[in-house]
Design an enzyme around this catalytic site. Structure first.
Site, PDB file in Angstrom:
ATOM      1  CG  HIS A   9      58.895  77.003  11.024  1.00  5.62           C
ATOM      2  ND1 HIS A   9      58.441  75.710  11.036  1.00  5.62           N
ATOM      3  CD2 HIS A   9      57.835  77.756  10.583  1.00  5.62           C
ATOM      4  CE1 HIS A   9      57.170  75.679  10.642  1.00  5.62           C
ATOM      5  NE2 HIS A   9      56.791  76.905  10.365  1.00  5.62           N
ATOM      6  CB  SER A  33      54.250  71.953   0.727  1.00  8.37           C
ATOM      7  OG  SER A  33      53.342  72.431   1.678  1.00  8.37           O
ATOM      8  CE  LYS A  58      53.205  75.028   3.948  1.00 11.00           C
ATOM      9  NZ  LYS A  58      52.194  75.660   4.879  1.00 11.00           N
TER      10      LYS A  58
HETATM   11  P1  A3P Z   1      50.701  70.293   1.240  1.00 16.19           P
HETATM   12  O1  A3P Z   1      50.923  71.718   0.859  1.00 16.19           O
HETATM   13  O2  A3P Z   1      51.636  69.355   0.539  1.00 16.19           O
HETATM   14  O3  A3P Z   1      49.282  69.864   1.142  1.00 16.19           O
HETATM   15  P2  A3P Z   1      52.883  72.990   7.920  1.00 16.19           P
HETATM   16  O4  A3P Z   1      51.777  72.740   8.871  1.00 16.19           O
HETATM   17  O5  A3P Z   1      54.229  72.598   8.438  1.00 16.19           O
HETATM   18  O6  A3P Z   1      52.838  74.355   7.336  1.00 16.19           O
HETATM   19  O7  A3P Z   1      52.687  71.963   6.713  1.00 16.19           O
HETATM   20  C1  A3P Z   1      51.619  72.092   5.827  1.00 16.19           C
HETATM   21  C2  A3P Z   1      51.566  70.849   4.971  1.00 16.19           C
HETATM   22  O8  A3P Z   1      51.113  69.748   5.778  1.00 16.19           O
HETATM   23  C3  A3P Z   1      50.584  70.991   3.822  1.00 16.19           C
HETATM   24  O9  A3P Z   1      51.090  70.141   2.793  1.00 16.19           O
HETATM   25  C4  A3P Z   1      49.323  70.425   4.471  1.00 16.19           C
HETATM   26  O10 A3P Z   1      48.337  70.027   3.560  1.00 16.19           O
HETATM   27  C5  A3P Z   1      49.914  69.235   5.211  1.00 16.19           C
HETATM   28  N1  A3P Z   1      49.032  68.732   6.269  1.00 16.19           N
HETATM   29  C6  A3P Z   1      48.411  69.448   7.235  1.00 16.19           C
HETATM   30  N2  A3P Z   1      47.642  68.645   7.996  1.00 16.19           N
HETATM   31  C7  A3P Z   1      47.802  67.393   7.504  1.00 16.19           C
HETATM   32  C8  A3P Z   1      47.253  66.110   7.858  1.00 16.19           C
HETATM   33  N3  A3P Z   1      46.401  65.966   8.846  1.00 16.19           N
HETATM   34  N4  A3P Z   1      47.639  65.035   7.127  1.00 16.19           N
HETATM   35  C9  A3P Z   1      48.512  65.171   6.107  1.00 16.19           C
HETATM   36  N5  A3P Z   1      49.048  66.349   5.719  1.00 16.19           N
HETATM   37  C10 A3P Z   1      48.704  67.445   6.409  1.00 16.19           C
END
Ligand code: A3P
Length: 295
Positions: free
Chosen positions: A108, A138, A48
């Site tokens: 991860h 998140s 996340k």
């Molecule tokens: P939130 O749940 O706070 O919205 P991962 O890809 O490591 O699983 O992380 C997911 C998190 O990154 C989520 O956070 C998601 O919305 C955010 N995220 C994904 N793409 C993004 C982008 N282009 N810009 C900002 N945040 C992004």
């Protein structure tokens, strides 16, 4: 797929004290013996922290900003998740063995569990870290919708578990500090989610230089646009809507949820925040690694 009840929402198992999805643990020998190649690029994060975002950025750089090429398949196919082995659903190590070079590899794993072949081959690595409080929020929403992890319980219970490292991939604190230390003797580009939010073009340029590429300004601008939260939320190749509903139920919480820095303020109570901060000071004492919890 095997009967879902046998696969989903099971308790995490341990590898060297780190809680992981049960079948990753069962098949750990496959992960440990994974054969990295010298031209692999490893994308490493605590869950996340912006894995999907940095993955899309890197794929765009590899493809010189060609948005159509980057829509060729879902992000988890373009950047396979190395250690993810789910019976009947996915096997990251097998998928990668069949992938032609140069490969993009997602993990991860905490630094001490990374297969040795990555170090032996001197692979380049990009690590993205995000502040602990926004990751907690998140991750909580993700565990509500993602049936691969145990039920998160209430937010109150989750914060306790998270601080104690009793969530998938263990302690956030150990993860970010472990990779931070490792960058001293290995080619690791260590990025911060909050910096990427603040000035995506500046951070994308850093990635480009790290990868030894030189792209025109207009290409960089296209990458910034294509990898914005708003664009990635609407893009089926990045928003995880290709994952079946019985594994990720996006009606509970979308994968592309908010994508901001500072959402923790909407979830932590004043008391939770104080307890969290005290514990944070103890766990992060002595490191030079600094995070911003808002920008
Ligand atoms: P939130 O749940 O706070 O919205 P991962 O890809 O490591 O699983 O992380 C997911 C998190 O990154 C989520 O956070 C998601 O919305 C955010 N995220 C994904 N793409 C993004 C982008 N282009 N810009 C900002 N945040 C992004």
């Amino acid at each position: 797929m095997e009967n879902n009840e046998n696969v989903l929402r099971r308790k995490l198992e341990m590898v060297c004290g780190v809680p992981l999805f049960w079948s990753i643990v069962e098949e750990w020998a496959q992960v440990e013996s994974f054969q990295a190649r010298p031209d692999d690029l490893l994308i490493s994060t605590y869950p996340k922290s912006g894995t999907t975002w940095i993955s899309e950025i890197v794929d765009m750089i590899y493809n010189n900003g060609d948005t159509e090429k980057c829509k060729r398949d879902a992000i988890y196919v373009r950047v396979p998740f190395m250690e993810l082995i789910i019976p009947g659903i996915s096997n990251g190590t097998e998928k990668l063995a069949k992938t032609s070079s140069p490969r993009l590899v997602k993990t991860h794993l905490p630094v001490q569990l990374l297969p040795m072949s990555f170090w032996e081959n001197g692979c380049k690595m990009i690590y993205v870290a995000r502040n602990a409080k926004d990751v907690a929020v998140s991750f909580y929403h993700f565990d509500l919708m993602n049936q691969l992890h145990p039920e998160p319980g209430t937010w109150e219970q989750y914060v306790e578990k998270y601080m104690a490292g009793r969530v998938a991939y263990g302690s956030w604190y150990d993860h970010v500090k472990g990779w931070w230390e490792k960058r001293k003797d290995h080619p690791i580009l260590y990025l911060l989610y909050e910096d990427m939010k603040e000035d995506p073009k500046r951070e994308i340029r850093k990635v480009m230089h790290f990868l030894g590429k030189d792209l025109k300004e207009e290409v960089l601008d296209r990458i910034v646009y294509h990898t914005s939260f708003e664009m990635m939320k609407e893009n089926p190749a990045t928003n995880y809507t290709m994952v079946p509903n019985d594994v990720m139920d996006q009606s509970i919480s979308p994968f592309m949820r908010k994508g901001i820095a500072g959402d923790w303020k909407n979830h932590f109570t004043v008391a939770q925040n104080e307890t969290f901060n005290e514990d944070y000071e103890r766990k992060m004492a002595g490191t030079t690694l600094q995070f911003r919890t808002e920008i």
